[in-house]
Every structure is written in C-alpha cells, then in structure tokens.
Design an enzyme around this catalytic site. Structure first.
Site, PDB file in Angstrom:
ATOM      1  N   GLY A 183       2.471 -28.222 -39.334  1.00 36.62           N
ATOM      2  CA  GLY A 183       1.862 -28.642 -38.075  1.00 36.62           C
ATOM      3  C   GLY A 183       1.031 -27.585 -37.387  1.00 36.62           C
ATOM      4  O   GLY A 183       0.456 -27.849 -36.320  1.00 36.62           O
ATOM      5  N   VAL A 198      -5.877 -24.672 -43.561  1.00 36.19           N
ATOM      6  CA  VAL A 198      -5.141 -23.974 -42.501  1.00 36.19           C
ATOM      7  C   VAL A 198      -4.865 -22.526 -42.902  1.00 36.19           C
ATOM      8  O   VAL A 198      -4.959 -21.612 -42.075  1.00 36.19           O
ATOM      9  CB  VAL A 198      -3.835 -24.721 -42.163  1.00 36.19           C
ATOM     10  CG1 VAL A 198      -3.028 -23.963 -41.122  1.00 36.19           C
ATOM     11  CG2 VAL A 198      -4.149 -26.123 -41.646  1.00 36.19           C
ATOM     12  N   VAL A 242      -2.221 -29.118 -49.838  1.00 33.66           N
ATOM     13  CA  VAL A 242      -1.133 -28.139 -49.712  1.00 33.66           C
ATOM     14  C   VAL A 242      -1.335 -27.185 -48.536  1.00 33.66           C
ATOM     15  O   VAL A 242      -0.485 -26.333 -48.278  1.00 33.66           O
ATOM     16  CB  VAL A 242      -0.960 -27.321 -51.011  1.00 33.66           C
ATOM     17  CG1 VAL A 242      -0.559 -28.234 -52.156  1.00 33.66           C
ATOM     18  CG2 VAL A 242      -2.220 -26.534 -51.348  1.00 33.66           C
ATOM     19  N   GLY A 270       1.685 -23.122 -47.749  1.00 32.90           N
ATOM     20  CA  GLY A 270       0.726 -23.703 -46.821  1.00 32.90           C
ATOM     21  C   GLY A 270       1.305 -24.545 -45.713  1.00 32.90           C
ATOM     22  O   GLY A 270       0.656 -24.725 -44.670  1.00 32.90           O
ATOM     23  N   LYS A 287     -17.314 -22.999 -47.908  1.00 27.13           N
ATOM     24  CA  LYS A 287     -16.785 -24.130 -48.672  1.00 27.13           C
ATOM     25  C   LYS A 287     -17.876 -24.529 -49.669  1.00 27.13           C
ATOM     26  O   LYS A 287     -18.882 -25.140 -49.300  1.00 27.13           O
ATOM     27  CB  LYS A 287     -16.463 -25.306 -47.742  1.00 27.13           C
ATOM     28  CG  LYS A 287     -15.864 -26.521 -48.446  1.00 27.13           C
ATOM     29  CD  LYS A 287     -14.392 -26.338 -48.724  1.00 27.13           C
ATOM     30  CE  LYS A 287     -13.774 -27.627 -49.283  1.00 27.13           C
ATOM     31  NZ  LYS A 287     -12.332 -27.505 -49.532  1.00 27.13           N
TER      32      LYS A 287
END
Length: 253
Positions: free
Chosen positions: A233, A42, A38, A201, A62
């Site tokens: 994008g 980004v 989703v 997102g 992460k």
C-alpha cells in the site's frame, strides 16, 4: 504518443555518487521483477527518492509502457507523483494493450525500436544525472523489440557502450518466488550483469510463514543482498509521506 519513440564485473565495480544504504550505485540501474505486478514502479520510486535524499541527481526511464492510452498516466507519471513533480522522467514507447511490448506492438501494427536504440537514448540521458533508473516490463527476459531483445540485452548494450550498469530485482513476497528469483540471477550471471540487490515490492502487514522465510532465502538463492521491503500500500501515499517512509523500507538492507 502510441507506438512512438520519445522522450563485465561484479556489483563492486560500480562508480557513482548515488547510494543505497552506503552501497554505490552505477550510472544506470535496471529495475526488473520476478513477474508482473510485483511492485516495480513503487520500488523505482523508492530508489529515486532515496538517491535524491542522499543529494544525488536521478532520472527515471520507462523504455516501453503498455496498457495505457494517450491521455492516461503511465508508470513514470506514478513515480513522479510519489517522488516530486520536478523529477526528470522519460517514457520512450507507449502501447495501448496490456500485454508484453512485443505482443502489444504486434496487435497495434507498430514496429518497436531495437533495444540498441533504447540503449543509445538511455546512455544520453544518463550523462546528465548521477543515477538513471530504468524500469523494465515484467521480468528480465520479456521481449522489448521484434528481434527478441530484452532488458538483459539492454544492460549488455549499455555496458558495451562503457556505461556502468547493474540490476535491482523486485521480488514478490510469497510462496513460489524463489525459483523465479534464482532463474533471474542465473540469467544475469550468464551475461556478466551484476545483480546489485533484491527488494520485496509489497510486504504484507501480517506476513505468513513462507513470506517470512523468503527474507532469508532470497539472498541465498540469488547471491545478492536483500536491500529492503516496501510495505503493502505504500504506492497509495502522498508524495511527502512516501518520501518520508522510504528510508525505513531499506533499513534491513
């Protein structure tokens, strides 16, 4: 690096110098999603760029990266590419199969570290930065260890340790997102974890009726403000173009 460990209140209770559109961010921000793919990575990069742009220090963690082998770039590498090579990033566990952490570890024969150990490491990282962004795997209740610990449990463990912590929900744009978003918000309320805001997102250039209406309905069903929407994008942009575009992503927040 496969399978190794490496490098109560409301959203108004936070205390940090990082901000999003004037809103203070807590020391640790957990980034979760309404599903897989989703746009969490980004959005994590966009938040990191926004915090840095306001003059605050930021790190990205992460806890568990799946679906990549040792020599492939992971999500933190993509965040660093978009924000800058000097961004501090930490990937704690890497597993090769593109599955949930629990399933990928089972197939790999790896014993995942408990969420409590992740919380300890993230708390240590957070002491060196104004804001630490933690990108989860999939949705809020995806299992991160063999004991059933989730990103929500990670947030609870951090708050138990006295670390100010909140959650940003990355939502898909289209039909079907509202129920998952509402369930995520309900799960957070049950754990007294503040949902700071919602970010779409991947916002399409030509949104359909459901996507347009979801901008109104996402805050209503989650009880959290809509912070922004990242254009579809955006993750393909070079770092300079990405960081320049980030403030506009949050203009509607």
């Amino acid at each position: 690096m496969s399978g190794t460990y490496g490098t109560e209140g409301s959203a108004d209770d936070v205390d940090a110098t990082g901000t999003v559109d004037g809103r203070a961010l807590p020391s640790v921000v957990l980034v979760t999603g309404t599903g897989t793919g989703v746009g969490k990575t980004v959005v994590t990069a966009a938040l990191a760029a926004l915090v840095r742009g306001r003059g605050s220090s930021v790190a990205v963690v992460k806890p568990t990266q799946t679906g990549v082998v040792d020599d492939e770039p992971g999500d933190v590498d993509e965040v660093r590419r978009l924000v800058g090579d000097d961004l501090p990033v930490h990937e704690l566990v890497r597993l090769k199969d593109p599955l949930s952490p629990e399933a990928a570890a089972r197939r790999d024969g790896t014993q995942l570290p408990p969420v409590a150990l992740h919380a300890k490491r993230i708390g240590e990282i957070a002491t060196g930065h104004d804001v630490t962004l933690v990108e989860g795997a999939g949705g809020l209740l995806v299992r991160l260890d063999a004991r059933g610990g989730t990103l929500a449990d990670l947030g609870t463990a951090l708050r138990y340790k006295g670390v100010s912590c909140g959650v940003v929900l990355v939502a898909s744009a289209g039909l079907g997102v509202l129920s998952t978003a509402a369930l995520t918000a309900e799960a957070l309320r049950a754990r007294s974890l503040p949902l700071l805001g919602v970010v779409v997102g991947s916002w399409p250039q030509d949104p359909d009726l459901a996507e347009t209406e979801n901008l109104h309905d996402l805050p209503r069903v989650t009880g959290a403000p809509l912070w922004g929407r990242v254009p579809e994008g955006a993750g393909t942009l070079a770092a300079d173009a990405f960081t320049a575009a980030v403030p506009g992503c949050f203009a509607i927040a």
